[in-house]
Design a protein around this motif. Structure first.
Motif, PDB file in Angstrom:
ATOM      1  N   ALA A 251       0.674  -1.224   0.071  1.00 27.37           N
ATOM      2  CA  ALA A 251       0.004   0.065  -0.167  1.00 27.37           C
ATOM      3  C   ALA A 251       0.932   1.186   0.176  1.00 27.37           C
ATOM      4  O   ALA A 251       0.434   2.320  -0.837  1.00 27.37           O
ATOM      5  CB  ALA A 251      -0.834   0.096   1.240  1.00 27.37           C
ATOM      6  N   ALA A 252       1.979   1.092   0.606  1.00 27.88           N
ATOM      7  CA  ALA A 252       2.957   2.370   0.935  1.00 27.88           C
ATOM      8  C   ALA A 252       3.732   2.606  -0.605  1.00 27.88           C
ATOM      9  O   ALA A 252       3.860   3.662  -0.826  1.00 27.88           O
ATOM     10  CB  ALA A 252       3.908   2.078   1.832  1.00 27.88           C
ATOM     11  N   ALA A 253       3.602   1.550  -1.483  1.00 29.15           N
ATOM     12  CA  ALA A 253       4.075   1.622  -2.858  1.00 29.15           C
ATOM     13  C   ALA A 253       2.921   2.088  -3.727  1.00 29.15           C
ATOM     14  O   ALA A 253       3.338   2.181  -4.892  1.00 29.15           O
ATOM     15  CB  ALA A 253       4.793   0.235  -3.174  1.00 29.15           C
ATOM     16  N   GLY A 254       1.800   2.362  -3.169  1.00 29.62           N
ATOM     17  CA  GLY A 254       0.775   2.797  -4.055  1.00 29.62           C
ATOM     18  C   GLY A 254      -0.242   1.687  -4.667  1.00 29.62           C
ATOM     19  O   GLY A 254      -1.149   2.228  -5.561  1.00 29.62           O
ATOM     20  N   CYS A 255      -0.039   0.497  -4.270  1.00 26.22           N
ATOM     21  CA  CYS A 255      -0.944  -0.532  -4.587  1.00 26.22           C
ATOM     22  C   CYS A 255      -2.137  -0.696  -4.104  1.00 26.22           C
ATOM     23  O   CYS A 255      -2.024  -0.311  -2.750  1.00 26.22           O
ATOM     24  CB  CYS A 255      -0.244  -1.746  -4.734  1.00 26.22           C
ATOM     25  N   GLU A 256      -3.243  -1.025  -4.464  1.00 31.32           N
ATOM     26  CA  GLU A 256      -4.434  -1.313  -3.947  1.00 31.32           C
ATOM     27  C   GLU A 256      -4.288  -2.765  -3.293  1.00 31.32           C
ATOM     28  O   GLU A 256      -3.924  -3.627  -4.026  1.00 31.32           O
ATOM     29  CB  GLU A 256      -5.518  -1.363  -4.684  1.00 31.32           C
ATOM     30  N   VAL A 257      -4.676  -2.597  -2.198  1.00 36.06           N
ATOM     31  CA  VAL A 257      -4.585  -4.112  -1.231  1.00 36.06           C
ATOM     32  C   VAL A 257      -5.747  -4.357  -0.411  1.00 36.06           C
ATOM     33  O   VAL A 257      -6.477  -3.753   0.030  1.00 36.06           O
ATOM     34  CB  VAL A 257      -3.400  -3.875  -0.135  1.00 36.06           C
ATOM     35  N   PHE A 258      -6.119  -5.964  -0.757  1.00 38.53           N
ATOM     36  CA  PHE A 258      -7.117  -6.432  -0.112  1.00 38.53           C
ATOM     37  C   PHE A 258      -6.816  -7.547   0.951  1.00 38.53           C
ATOM     38  O   PHE A 258      -5.842  -8.420   0.296  1.00 38.53           O
ATOM     39  CB  PHE A 258      -7.985  -6.856  -1.166  1.00 38.53           C
ATOM     40  N   LEU A 259      -7.166  -7.836   2.025  1.00 43.74           N
ATOM     41  CA  LEU A 259      -6.629  -8.691   2.933  1.00 43.74           C
ATOM     42  C   LEU A 259      -7.990  -9.320   3.297  1.00 43.74           C
ATOM     43  O   LEU A 259      -8.924  -8.906   3.735  1.00 43.74           O
ATOM     44  CB  LEU A 259      -6.140  -7.912   4.309  1.00 43.74           C
ATOM     45  N   VAL A 260      -7.828 -10.685   2.852  1.00 39.00           N
ATOM     46  CA  VAL A 260      -8.986 -11.742   3.109  1.00 39.00           C
ATOM     47  C   VAL A 260      -8.626 -12.312   4.655  1.00 39.00           C
ATOM     48  O   VAL A 260      -7.637 -13.101   4.596  1.00 39.00           O
ATOM     49  CB  VAL A 260      -9.210 -12.787   2.020  1.00 39.00           C
ATOM     50  N   ARG A 261      -9.787 -12.635   5.360  1.00 37.53           N
ATOM     51  CA  ARG A 261      -9.733 -12.919   6.572  1.00 37.53           C
ATOM     52  C   ARG A 261     -10.967 -13.875   6.743  1.00 37.53           C
ATOM     53  O   ARG A 261     -11.927 -13.487   6.383  1.00 37.53           O
ATOM     54  CB  ARG A 261      -9.730 -12.039   7.744  1.00 37.53           C
ATOM     55  N   GLN A 262     -10.832 -14.832   7.574  1.00 31.67           N
ATOM     56  CA  GLN A 262     -11.913 -15.709   7.800  1.00 31.67           C
ATOM     57  C   GLN A 262     -11.839 -16.615   9.390  1.00 31.67           C
ATOM     58  O   GLN A 262     -10.625 -16.187  10.051  1.00 31.67           O
ATOM     59  CB  GLN A 262     -11.905 -17.105   6.996  1.00 31.67           C
ATOM     60  N   GLU A 263     -12.897 -16.988   9.873  1.00 31.80           N
ATOM     61  CA  GLU A 263     -12.777 -17.409  11.401  1.00 31.80           C
ATOM     62  C   GLU A 263     -11.956 -18.852  11.229  1.00 31.80           C
ATOM     63  O   GLU A 263     -11.580 -19.116  12.436  1.00 31.80           O
ATOM     64  CB  GLU A 263     -14.209 -17.679  11.811  1.00 31.80           C
ATOM     65  N   GLN A 264     -12.139 -19.449  10.024  1.00 26.36           N
ATOM     66  CA  GLN A 264     -11.320 -20.822  10.325  1.00 26.36           C
ATOM     67  C   GLN A 264      -9.914 -20.680  10.107  1.00 26.36           C
ATOM     68  O   GLN A 264      -9.488 -19.416  10.000  1.00 26.36           O
ATOM     69  CB  GLN A 264     -11.939 -21.531   8.874  1.00 26.36           C
ATOM     70  N   ALA A 265      -8.989 -21.522  10.311  1.00 24.33           N
ATOM     71  CA  ALA A 265      -7.512 -21.387  10.315  1.00 24.33           C
ATOM     72  C   ALA A 265      -7.056 -20.772   9.186  1.00 24.33           C
ATOM     73  O   ALA A 265      -6.229 -20.031   9.023  1.00 24.33           O
ATOM     74  CB  ALA A 265      -7.051 -22.963  10.514  1.00 24.33           C
ATOM     75  N   ASP A 266      -7.524 -21.258   7.941  1.00 27.76           N
ATOM     76  CA  ASP A 266      -7.191 -20.632   6.710  1.00 27.76           C
ATOM     77  C   ASP A 266      -8.279 -20.409   5.576  1.00 27.76           C
ATOM     78  O   ASP A 266      -9.456 -21.347   6.137  1.00 27.76           O
ATOM     79  CB  ASP A 266      -5.859 -21.316   6.058  1.00 27.76           C
ATOM     80  N   LEU A 267      -7.965 -19.852   4.582  1.00 29.50           N
ATOM     81  CA  LEU A 267      -9.005 -19.833   3.491  1.00 29.50           C
ATOM     82  C   LEU A 267      -9.465 -21.368   2.861  1.00 29.50           C
ATOM     83  O   LEU A 267     -10.883 -21.276   2.804  1.00 29.50           O
ATOM     84  CB  LEU A 267      -8.686 -18.966   2.115  1.00 29.50           C
ATOM     85  N   ASN A 268      -8.727 -22.231   2.915  1.00 26.12           N
ATOM     86  CA  ASN A 268      -9.197 -23.678   2.572  1.00 26.12           C
ATOM     87  C   ASN A 268     -10.090 -24.196   3.450  1.00 26.12           C
ATOM     88  O   ASN A 268     -10.962 -24.851   2.833  1.00 26.12           O
ATOM     89  CB  ASN A 268      -7.770 -24.306   2.277  1.00 26.12           C
ATOM     90  N   ASP A 269      -9.620 -24.115   4.399  1.00 26.75           N
ATOM     91  CA  ASP A 269     -10.618 -24.696   5.414  1.00 26.75           C
ATOM     92  C   ASP A 269     -12.233 -23.887   5.395  1.00 26.75           C
ATOM     93  O   ASP A 269     -13.127 -24.559   5.341  1.00 26.75           O
ATOM     94  CB  ASP A 269     -10.500 -24.385   7.070  1.00 26.75           C
ATOM     95  N   ALA A 270     -12.244 -22.707   5.067  1.00 26.50           N
ATOM     96  CA  ALA A 270     -13.295 -22.041   5.098  1.00 26.50           C
ATOM     97  C   ALA A 270     -14.191 -22.479   3.639  1.00 26.50           C
ATOM     98  O   ALA A 270     -15.285 -22.843   3.623  1.00 26.50           O
ATOM     99  CB  ALA A 270     -13.120 -20.460   5.155  1.00 26.50           C
ATOM    100  N   VAL A 271     -13.517 -22.512   2.725  1.00 24.32           N
ATOM    101  CA  VAL A 271     -13.953 -22.897   1.392  1.00 24.32           C
ATOM    102  C   VAL A 271     -14.434 -24.484   1.286  1.00 24.32           C
ATOM    103  O   VAL A 271     -15.652 -24.697   1.043  1.00 24.32           O
ATOM    104  CB  VAL A 271     -12.796 -23.071   0.177  1.00 24.32           C
ATOM    105  N   GLN A 272     -14.087 -25.481   2.252  1.00 20.26           N
ATOM    106  CA  GLN A 272     -14.348 -26.666   2.692  1.00 20.26           C
ATOM    107  C   GLN A 272     -15.644 -26.582   3.191  1.00 20.26           C
ATOM    108  O   GLN A 272     -16.694 -27.378   3.026  1.00 20.26           O
ATOM    109  CB  GLN A 272     -13.395 -27.542   3.114  1.00 20.26           C
ATOM    110  N   GLU A 273     -15.670 -25.866   4.251  1.00 23.40           N
ATOM    111  CA  GLU A 273     -16.900 -25.798   5.053  1.00 23.40           C
ATOM    112  C   GLU A 273     -18.146 -25.304   4.461  1.00 23.40           C
ATOM    113  O   GLU A 273     -19.191 -25.616   4.608  1.00 23.40           O
ATOM    114  CB  GLU A 273     -16.561 -25.008   6.251  1.00 23.40           C
ATOM    115  N   ALA A 274     -17.836 -24.387   3.437  1.00 23.30           N
ATOM    116  CA  ALA A 274     -18.954 -23.753   2.689  1.00 23.30           C
ATOM    117  C   ALA A 274     -19.223 -24.740   1.502  1.00 23.30           C
ATOM    118  O   ALA A 274     -20.410 -24.448   1.107  1.00 23.30           O
ATOM    119  CB  ALA A 274     -18.598 -22.329   2.239  1.00 23.30           C
ATOM    120  N   ALA A 275     -18.713 -25.750   1.202  1.00 27.08           N
ATOM    121  CA  ALA A 275     -19.008 -26.459   0.042  1.00 27.08           C
ATOM    122  C   ALA A 275     -20.353 -27.280   0.193  1.00 27.08           C
ATOM    123  O   ALA A 275     -20.411 -27.852   1.487  1.00 27.08           O
ATOM    124  CB  ALA A 275     -17.794 -27.389  -0.287  1.00 27.08           C
TER     125      ALA A 275
END
Length: 275
Positions: A251-275
């Motif tokens: 962001a300090a270098a001028g880029c647009e930054v998105f930070l993905v967070r979830q309650e599970q340990a990582d995004l793969n756990d969240a995707v598996q639970e949602a499937a």
């Protein structure tokens, strides 16, 4: 303790009180002088004891030699062994594709740096299918190491400890697994620590790369030409801190930054639970 007063002046061989293995195991040399002074030394464990009639025995524990740690120089680029192993790997197929689908991961393109070995030997002696990722320098693109994950077709890791291993003696810092090739990277990219997490993020944004661990994610350098960065941070202190550090630098270098967070340990756990 040695029963000094039981011996006459002269040289004797007796069992060592520290490492002795029985009455016939006489590794301790005992020398007693005419005035009663004595010294003992074990030729196996280096146990020593001295004796003076006026003050008794003085004991010293067995000597333990100091072992000086010698730093092993790491390979700065992928070794010949690593190159041969990478060449022996195949495009994703069979158990590798089944594993990734069972984990609800997106299958990366064939020209990315993730391959499959149908029968890779683990240091424990186990041999079975494995995902093999080529770790390259994030900036120079030089091959650095390999990341191996022993898998099962049902989406579980193989029953070995540990199921994930880097090549020993190889540098990892500053490296990434380019799940999509460089020519697929235009103005945006997604980052995550693990391979499965990065391939889960790929359902929403591509290309994605795996940084292997939180340290590499935290230190991931700003790359020219990329305007949008999306980070899938693991939900643990190291992952959260790494995502924040990387995002703030971009962001300090001028880029647009998105930070993905979830309650599970990582995004793969969240995707598996949602499937």
């Amino acid at each position: 303790m040695i029963a000094w007063t039981h011996f006459d002046a002269g040289n004797h061989r007796i069992p060592c009180p520290a490492c002795g293995r029985g009455e016939r195991d006489k590794t301790l040399g005992l020398t007693i002088e005419a005035d009663g002074k004595g010294v003992a030394h074990c030729f196996r464990c280096n146990f020593t004891e001295s004796y003076r009639p006026e003050r008794g025995a003085r004991q010293q524990a067995p000597f333990k030699p100091r072992i000086k740690a010698v730093a092993t120089r790491k390979h700065e680029v992928l070794s010949d062994y690593g190159r041969d192993l990478w060449s022996a790997c195949e495009p994703l197929s069979g158990a590798a594709v089944a594993y990734l689908k069972a984990r609800r991961c997106r299958i990366p393109p064939a020209d990315g740096d993730l391959r499959y070995h149908p029968a890779l030997q683990h240091p424990s002696g186990y041999t079975g299918p494995a995902l093999v990722g080529l770790i390259t320098d994030a900036v120079t693109r030089k091959p650095m190491s390999l990341h191996r994950t022993w898998i099962q077709a049902d989406g579980r890791k193989a029953d070995v400890d540990p199921p994930r291993l880097l090549l020993s003696g190889h540098r990892k810092a500053g490296g990434v697994i380019r799940l999509w090739p460089d020519d697929a990277v235009t103005s945006a990219i997604g980052l995550a620590e693990g391979i499965e997490t990065a391939l889960s993020l790929a359902w929403g944004i591509e290309p994605t790369w795996s940084c292997v661990d939180a340290g590499n994610l935290a230190a991931f350098p700003v790359l020219s030409g990329i305007e949008v960065l999306t980070i899938a941070a693991d939900d643990d202190p190291a992952g959260i801190a790494a995502g924040r550090e990387c995002g703030e630098r971009w962001a300090a270098a001028g880029c647009e930054v998105f930070l993905v967070r979830q309650e599970q340990a990582d995004l793969n756990d969240a995707v598996q639970e949602a499937a």
